[in-house]
Design a protein around this motif. Structure first.
Motif, short mmCIF file in Angstrom:
data_model
loop_
_atom_site.label_atom_id
_atom_site.label_comp_id
_atom_site.label_asym_id
_atom_site.label_seq_id
_atom_site.Cartn_x
_atom_site.Cartn_y
_atom_site.Cartn_z
N PHE A 1 8.58 10.93 -61.40
CA PHE A 1 8.68 9.86 -62.39
C PHE A 1 7.77 8.69 -62.01
O PHE A 1 7.78 8.21 -60.89
CB PHE A 1 10.12 9.36 -62.49
CG PHE A 1 10.30 8.23 -63.47
CD1 PHE A 1 10.43 8.48 -64.82
CD2 PHE A 1 10.31 6.91 -63.03
CE1 PHE A 1 10.60 7.46 -65.72
CE2 PHE A 1 10.47 5.88 -63.93
CZ PHE A 1 10.61 6.16 -65.28
N GLU B 1 15.08 14.92 -72.41
CA GLU B 1 15.54 13.71 -71.73
C GLU B 1 17.02 13.47 -71.99
O GLU B 1 17.77 13.10 -71.08
CB GLU B 1 14.73 12.50 -72.19
CG GLU B 1 13.29 12.48 -71.71
CD GLU B 1 12.39 13.40 -72.54
OE1 GLU B 1 11.21 13.54 -72.16
OE2 GLU B 1 12.87 13.95 -73.55
N THR C 1 13.87 7.21 -68.84
CA THR C 1 13.13 8.24 -69.57
C THR C 1 13.57 8.30 -71.03
O THR C 1 12.75 8.56 -71.92
CB THR C 1 13.32 9.61 -68.91
OG1 THR C 1 14.73 9.88 -68.76
CG2 THR C 1 12.66 9.66 -67.55
#
Length: 283
Positions: free
Chosen positions: A172, A22, A6
């Motif tokens: 994700f 992140e 990420t």
């Protein structure tokens, strides 16, 4: 692994700082890994490894295990006036190591010092398992990212608890799209058929602009992934070459020690033989 991915996807031309969700998640995860099964009490021995504030954290381990890293930032963090607790120094070290693009080098050096690592971590800790070696490989990719942090504020005061948000990782998905072999073959066939077709003044050059733009976008994303992987592999090769040089130097040092020990053994043998001969003559 997901937190590193990420971060790589988040990175653009602008440096990443503490405002990035992140990064906050990544720093929290790394702090948890370094604190996993960390010994609450100081190891037995004459030296006290407690921090000045009476608390122990992974910074006490990093401070010793990473002291052999050339031009390390340990002394700089120790001398920071606005950072006093072990937790705050540990968080500052994470940020400085990322800005230096040397996080993987620090962790690799620390893991090589197995004696210190075992003294600071209980059995079963991540830092004592094979996952730690995998971690160093994943951290190499972060050298492609520019980080910029302000080493002040509530984040580094050591009082803010570590909170990991698992929501992004539960949902994700890889944001990069790849062209499948069938799509590439179909694209090539369509372009070939268009080249072979006779030109017509009323036939548009591009029949589906959105489709061509989508294919171009996919190819661009694919190029970016390959380029990022290229940088990652180059950094990995440099790290492995450095490790190989260190191992070769260590091998030469051990060979010299072995030769010196063999020579010493021969000298002692000759001396003992001389003593035996003298005793025999006296008898």
């Amino acid at each position: 692994r997901f937190s590193v991915k990420t971060l790589l996807e988040k990175y653009t031309a602008e440096p990443i700082d503490d405002s990035s969700e992140e990064f906050v998640n990544f720093a929290a995860i790394l702090e948890q890994i370094l604190s996993h099964r960390f010994k609450a009490c100081a190891p037995a021995g004459p030296v006290s490894w407690f921090s000045s504030d009476g608390q122990r954290g992974f910074w006490d381990y990093i401070r010793l295990a990473c002291s052999k890293v050339p031009n390390n930032c340990v002394s700089s963090i120790e001398n920071m006036e606005n950072i006093s607790t072990a937790r705050a120094k540990g968080r500052a070290w994470i940020r400085v190591a990322l800005m230096e693009k040397r996080m993987s080098e620090y962790i690799t050096t620390a893991l090589r010092d197995t004696r210190t690592t075992r003294r600071f971590y209980d059995s079963g800790a991540i830092m004592l398992r094979e996952e730690a070696t995998v971690l160093t490989g994943m951290l190499i990719g972060l050298s492609a990212i520019d980080f910029s942090f302000c080493l002040k504020g509530e984040v580094l005061d050591g009082k803010t608890p570590v909170v990991i948000d698992y929501t992004p990782y539960l949902k994700f998905t890889q944001s990069y799209d790849y062209l499948t072999d069938e799509e590439e073959r179909h694209s090539a066939e369509s372009s070939t058929s268009e080249d072979n077709s006779p030109e017509h003044p009323y036939l548009p050059l591009v029949t589906d602009e959105d489709s061509w733009y989508s294919k171009w976008h996919k190819m661009e994303q694919k190029f970016r992934i390959v380029y990022a992987q290229k940088g990652y592999l180059e950094e990995l090769v440099r790290l492995r070459e450095s490790q190989l040089k260190d191992l070769e130097a260590e091998n030469r040092r051990l060979q010299l020690q072995l030769e010196e020990a063999a020579a010493q053994n021969q000298r002692e043998k000759r001396e003992l033989e001389g003593v035996i001969l003298e005793l025999q003559e006296q008898l």
